[in-house]
Design a protein around this motif. Sequence first.
Motif, PDB file in Angstrom:
ATOM      1  N   TYR A 147      38.630  41.647 -39.473  1.00 11.37           N
ATOM      2  CA  TYR A 147      39.422  42.490 -40.372  1.00 11.37           C
ATOM      3  C   TYR A 147      40.502  41.676 -41.053  1.00 11.37           C
ATOM      4  CZ  TYR A 147      42.620  42.696 -36.332  1.00 11.37           C
ATOM      5  OH  TYR A 147      43.441  42.381 -35.287  1.00 11.37           O
ATOM      6  N   GLN A 152      44.530  42.123 -41.921  1.00 10.02           N
ATOM      7  CA  GLN A 152      45.655  42.938 -41.484  1.00 10.02           C
ATOM      8  C   GLN A 152      46.786  42.852 -42.499  1.00 10.02           C
ATOM      9  OE1 GLN A 152      48.355  41.900 -38.015  1.00 10.02           O
ATOM     10  NE2 GLN A 152      47.191  43.637 -37.191  1.00 10.02           N
ATOM     11  N   GLN A 162      50.650  43.724 -43.125  1.00  7.06           N
ATOM     12  CA  GLN A 162      51.842  43.933 -42.313  1.00  7.06           C
ATOM     13  C   GLN A 162      52.956  44.471 -43.208  1.00  7.06           C
ATOM     14  OE1 GLN A 162      52.393  39.897 -41.212  1.00  7.06           O
ATOM     15  NE2 GLN A 162      50.366  39.774 -40.318  1.00  7.06           N
ATOM     16  N   TYR A 192      51.189  48.094 -39.115  1.00  7.69           N
ATOM     17  CA  TYR A 192      50.033  47.369 -39.632  1.00  7.69           C
ATOM     18  C   TYR A 192      48.973  48.315 -40.181  1.00  7.69           C
ATOM     19  CZ  TYR A 192      51.871  43.628 -36.609  1.00  7.69           C
ATOM     20  OH  TYR A 192      52.657  42.697 -35.987  1.00  7.69           O
ATOM     21  N   ASP A 228      44.926  47.676 -40.594  1.00  7.11           N
ATOM     22  CA  ASP A 228      43.766  46.803 -40.405  1.00  7.11           C
ATOM     23  C   ASP A 228      42.639  47.321 -41.287  1.00  7.11           C
ATOM     24  OD1 ASP A 228      44.214  46.360 -36.800  1.00  7.11           O
ATOM     25  OD2 ASP A 228      45.286  45.508 -38.505  1.00  7.11           O
TER      26      ASP A 228
END
Length: 174
Positions: free
Chosen positions: A119, A121, A123, A145, A147
Amino acid sequence: MPLRPRSTLDATAPAPARSRREEEGRDTATRAENTRAENSDQPRLLSGGNPQIPKGDGPEPVAAYIAAMPGWKRELGERLDALIVAADPDVRRAVRWNQPFYGYGESGFHLAFRCYTTYVQVQFLRGASLEPEPPKASKHPEVRYLDIREDEELDEALFSAWLAQSAKLPGDHL
């Protein structure tokens, strides 16, 4: 045999055994990408396929990071970058710790993204202040997060709403 601090080991002692993972190397895709990188100007891929890009400010290092993202992640990185720039054409871009960071004005950075094996991610550095909060918590109370896996659709309307909210919050000065 009990473990002793390295300073007390004698010089003739054998080196510690390497783990199976160290012996076999990282996953095959990352090894293949790194072999290509060693034979060209391509950045090296770290664990999970995250590109190793030197620290830098401006759109160029971010573009280099995105160009080095492996497979389907590159297209997603291009889409994330386009959405972020569309939300604010004057967005500040930089690469820190092998990931692109984005910020608004002089208030610091607001979000970043990076590659993992399965994945990408995103942030949100002040994600706990967003409505609704991005789905995944962090050990840092304010960070949240998102994902995104290969077979998942990015909810661009929600992502854009988070960007607009983030721009109104103080960022982090990294």
